[in-house]
Scaffold this motif. Structure first.
Motif, PDB file in Angstrom:
ATOM      1  N   ILE A 110      -1.223   2.802   2.918  1.00 12.47           N
ATOM      2  CA  ILE A 110      -1.961   2.527   1.686  1.00 12.47           C
ATOM      3  C   ILE A 110      -1.006   1.989   0.633  1.00 12.47           C
ATOM      4  N   THR A 111      -1.396   0.893   0.010  1.00 11.40           N
ATOM      5  CA  THR A 111      -0.602   0.320  -1.072  1.00 11.40           C
ATOM      6  C   THR A 111      -1.438   0.336  -2.353  1.00 11.40           C
ATOM      7  N   VAL A 112      -0.877   0.868  -3.399  1.00 10.79           N
ATOM      8  CA  VAL A 112      -1.578   0.914  -4.695  1.00 10.79           C
ATOM      9  C   VAL A 112      -0.725   0.173  -5.716  1.00 10.79           C
ATOM     10  N   GLU A 113      -1.319  -0.836  -6.335  1.00  8.05           N
ATOM     11  CA  GLU A 113      -0.606  -1.553  -7.394  1.00  8.05           C
ATOM     12  C   GLU A 113      -1.040  -0.977  -8.740  1.00  8.05           C
ATOM     13  N   TYR A 114      -0.085  -0.703  -9.596  1.00  7.56           N
ATOM     14  CA  TYR A 114      -0.423  -0.120 -10.890  1.00  7.56           C
ATOM     15  C   TYR A 114       0.580  -0.574 -11.946  1.00  7.56           C
ATOM     16  N   PHE A 115       0.200  -0.369 -13.190  1.00  5.57           N
ATOM     17  CA  PHE A 115       1.138  -0.596 -14.294  1.00  5.57           C
ATOM     18  C   PHE A 115       0.847   0.426 -15.387  1.00  5.57           C
ATOM     19  N   ALA A 116       1.804   0.588 -16.258  1.00  4.02           N
ATOM     20  CA  ALA A 116       1.641   1.528 -17.381  1.00  4.02           C
ATOM     21  C   ALA A 116       1.274   0.717 -18.616  1.00  4.02           C
ATOM     22  N   PRO A 117       0.026   0.791 -19.099  1.00  7.31           N
ATOM     23  CA  PRO A 117      -0.398  -0.035 -20.248  1.00  7.31           C
ATOM     24  C   PRO A 117       0.442   0.193 -21.502  1.00  7.31           C
ATOM     25  N   ALA A 118       1.006   1.411 -21.622  1.00 12.22           N
ATOM     26  CA  ALA A 118       1.761   1.727 -22.842  1.00 12.22           C
ATOM     27  C   ALA A 118       3.190   1.189 -22.812  1.00 12.22           C
ATOM     28  N   SER A 119       3.642   0.778 -21.634  1.00 12.75           N
ATOM     29  CA  SER A 119       5.027   0.296 -21.565  1.00 12.75           C
ATOM     30  C   SER A 119       5.095  -1.125 -22.125  1.00 12.75           C
ATOM     31  N   PRO A 120       6.217  -1.497 -22.725  1.00 14.28           N
ATOM     32  CA  PRO A 120       6.305  -2.811 -23.393  1.00 14.28           C
ATOM     33  C   PRO A 120       6.102  -3.983 -22.424  1.00 14.28           C
ATOM     34  N   SER A 121       6.633  -3.843 -21.209  1.00 12.22           N
ATOM     35  CA  SER A 121       6.576  -4.994 -20.285  1.00 12.22           C
ATOM     36  C   SER A 121       5.312  -5.001 -19.423  1.00 12.22           C
ATOM     37  N   THR A 122       4.655  -3.868 -19.303  1.00 13.94           N
ATOM     38  CA  THR A 122       3.503  -3.677 -18.397  1.00 13.94           C
ATOM     39  C   THR A 122       3.758  -4.282 -17.010  1.00 13.94           C
ATOM     40  N   THR A 123       4.975  -4.058 -16.514  1.00  8.80           N
ATOM     41  CA  THR A 123       5.339  -4.576 -15.191  1.00  8.80           C
ATOM     42  C   THR A 123       4.532  -3.856 -14.116  1.00  8.80           C
ATOM     43  N   ASP A 124       4.081  -4.637 -13.133  1.00 10.37           N
ATOM     44  CA  ASP A 124       3.344  -4.035 -12.016  1.00 10.37           C
ATOM     45  C   ASP A 124       4.301  -3.323 -11.057  1.00 10.37           C
ATOM     46  N   HIS A 125       3.849  -2.202 -10.510  1.00  9.48           N
ATOM     47  CA  HIS A 125       4.620  -1.441  -9.512  1.00  9.48           C
ATOM     48  C   HIS A 125       3.751  -1.235  -8.276  1.00  9.48           C
ATOM     49  N   LEU A 126       4.420  -0.989  -7.178  1.00  6.36           N
ATOM     50  CA  LEU A 126       3.679  -0.712  -5.945  1.00  6.36           C
ATOM     51  C   LEU A 126       3.972   0.705  -5.478  1.00  6.36           C
ATOM     52  N   LEU A 127       2.908   1.417  -5.155  1.00  4.67           N
ATOM     53  CA  LEU A 127       3.024   2.758  -4.580  1.00  4.67           C
ATOM     54  C   LEU A 127       2.567   2.639  -3.126  1.00  4.67           C
ATOM     55  N   VAL A 128       3.436   3.056  -2.200  1.00  3.48           N
ATOM     56  CA  VAL A 128       3.085   2.959  -0.780  1.00  3.48           C
ATOM     57  C   VAL A 128       3.038   4.359  -0.181  1.00  3.48           C
ATOM     58  N   GLY A 129       1.957   4.655   0.496  1.00  5.84           N
ATOM     59  CA  GLY A 129       1.808   5.970   1.127  1.00  5.84           C
ATOM     60  C   GLY A 129       1.305   5.845   2.548  1.00  5.84           C
ATOM     61  N   ASN A 130       1.486   6.915   3.300  1.00  3.73           N
ATOM     62  CA  ASN A 130       1.031   6.932   4.693  1.00  3.73           C
ATOM     63  C   ASN A 130      -0.026   8.013   4.874  1.00  3.73           C
ATOM     64  N   LEU A 131      -1.038   7.662   5.627  1.00  4.57           N
ATOM     65  CA  LEU A 131      -2.134   8.590   5.884  1.00  4.57           C
ATOM     66  C   LEU A 131      -2.384   8.655   7.385  1.00  4.57           C
ATOM     67  N   LYS A 132      -2.326   9.875   7.914  1.00  3.02           N
ATOM     68  CA  LYS A 132      -2.701  10.066   9.322  1.00  3.02           C
ATOM     69  C   LYS A 132      -3.882  11.028   9.323  1.00  3.02           C
ATOM     70  N   GLY A 133      -5.037  10.520   9.693  1.00  6.88           N
ATOM     71  CA  GLY A 133      -6.226  11.364   9.612  1.00  6.88           C
ATOM     72  C   GLY A 133      -7.201  11.097  10.741  1.00  6.88           C
ATOM     73  N   ARG A 134      -8.036  12.107  10.983  1.00  5.03           N
ATOM     74  CA  ARG A 134      -9.063  12.008  12.017  1.00  5.03           C
ATOM     75  C   ARG A 134     -10.353  11.486  11.391  1.00  5.03           C
ATOM     76  N   VAL A 135     -10.999  10.587  12.075  1.00  2.00           N
ATOM     77  CA  VAL A 135     -12.260  10.053  11.571  1.00  2.00           C
ATOM     78  C   VAL A 135     -13.352  11.103  11.797  1.00  2.00           C
ATOM     79  N   VAL A 136     -14.075  11.427  10.730  1.00  2.15           N
ATOM     80  CA  VAL A 136     -15.171  12.396  10.848  1.00  2.15           C
ATOM     81  C   VAL A 136     -16.489  11.647  10.847  1.00  2.15           C
ATOM     82  N   ASN A 137     -17.539  12.369  11.193  1.00  3.51           N
ATOM     83  CA  ASN A 137     -18.859  11.721  11.279  1.00  3.51           C
ATOM     84  C   ASN A 137     -19.358  11.322   9.892  1.00  3.51           C
TER      85      ASN A 137
END
Lengths: 161, 160
Positions: free
Chosen positions: A134-161
């Protein structure tokens, strides 16, 4: 006469070593029938992001074709999620796809529910275990540059009905 | 002449092996020996659940399944009335009554061991008393109702 010798060698080889092939195949067959190669029971579910963004819960639902991930903002500031850079993918299944969540504010200390909809893929079936990135792009509106950052996470899950 | 001799020698050399294999298979079949009879009973779940004890009974075609399970998820979770599904080996529901009365819920604390009883299982055909049989267990739970999870288990045991 040469061909006869060749075929004799082949027959002798098979007669001498065929029992090894047969016993290996039989062993693999027995192990398969007893579920030795079924890793459904041995792999726990996991959801890992970094400490600033804690994965609190998730679900993969076949009946509604959604994947929902609840992540906590421990970054210490309000953030804004950018829809265009937020994505989920299955590195082992090129046919896997979902529609990403919309852009949304993410206040400090609160959970966001990332909702991926219309998910499909060859393994998106009840009982299957998927390893997703999973990749989430975000920025902090209060920061002067409002630079975009990427958050990367891993998910291992079982599919349910 | 030489070819015939080779075939004869082959049969003479390896024929005893074929006869031996056929005899063993014949004896096993005669005594109705199935490899599954000698396999140990087992109850295996994924790491979220620990199976401590289990039992399947069949009383006149009506089955009961007792499971003693520990919550190893690491969190308190909630089970709903239809949270446990028992499937026959090869598919199909075993047809047991729901775990709880309609609409009821139960809490299952982290590390807590509970006994779950699934009764009135009506689809017990083929699950004869005295035979070892296999069932698949699906447990559905949640911490937050919007985020359901499922745990799978496998039981191979003597039907009593």
């Amino acid at each position: 006469m040469k061909w006869l010798r060749k075929s004799q060698t082949s027959v002798e080889f098979l007669l001498v070593y065929s029992w090894i092939f047969i016993s290996v195949l039989a062993s693999v067959g027995v192990m398969y029938s007893f579920g030795i190669f079924d890793f459904t029971f041995s792999s726990p579910e996991e959801c890992d992001f970094n400490k600033q963004f804690e994965c609190e819960d998730f679900t993969l639902r076949e009946s509604t074709n959604i994947i929902a991930v609840k992540i906590r903002n421990n970054a210490g500031e309000d953030l804004q999620i950018v829809a265009s850079g937020t994505d989920i993918r299955d590195p082992e299944d090129a046919s896997f796809s979902c529609s990403g969540p919309s852009s949304q504010p993410w206040s400090s200390g609160t959970n966001v529910n990332l909702l991926f909809t219309a998910c499909s893929g060859s393994s998106f079936d009840q009982g299957e275990t998927l390893k997703l990135e999973i990749t989430v792009e975000y920025f902090a509106p209060a920061s002067p540059s409002t630079t975009d950052h990427l958050l990367v996470g891993n998910l291992k899950g079982r599919v349910v009905n | 002449m030489k070819r015939g001799q080779a075939a004869f020698e082959f049969m003479f050399t390896y024929g005893w092996a074929f006869i031996l294999i056929l005899s063993v298979v014949g004896i096993l079949t005669y005594f109705q020996t199935s490899p599954s009879k000698s396999l140990p009973e087992r109850c295996t779940f994924s790491t979220e659940v620990t199976c401590n004890a289990w039992q399947i009974t069949n009383a006149g075609g009506v089955g009961t399944l007792n499971l003693r399970l520990t919550n190893s998820i690491g969190d308190n979770v909630t089970l709903l009335d239809d949270s446990i599904t028992i499937l026959r080996n090869g598919g199909g529901d075993l047809g047991c009554d729901p775990l709880l009365a309609g609409g009821a819920q139960m809490q299952w604390g982290a590390g807590e061991t509970q006994t779950f009883t699934l009764s009135n299982c009506g689809n017990m055909g083929g699950y004869q008393v005295g035979q070892k049989e296999k069932v698949k267990v699906i447990i559905r739970y949640h911490k937050d109702p919007s985020f359901p999870h499922e745990v799978y288990g496998d039981i191979f045991t003597l039907v009593r």
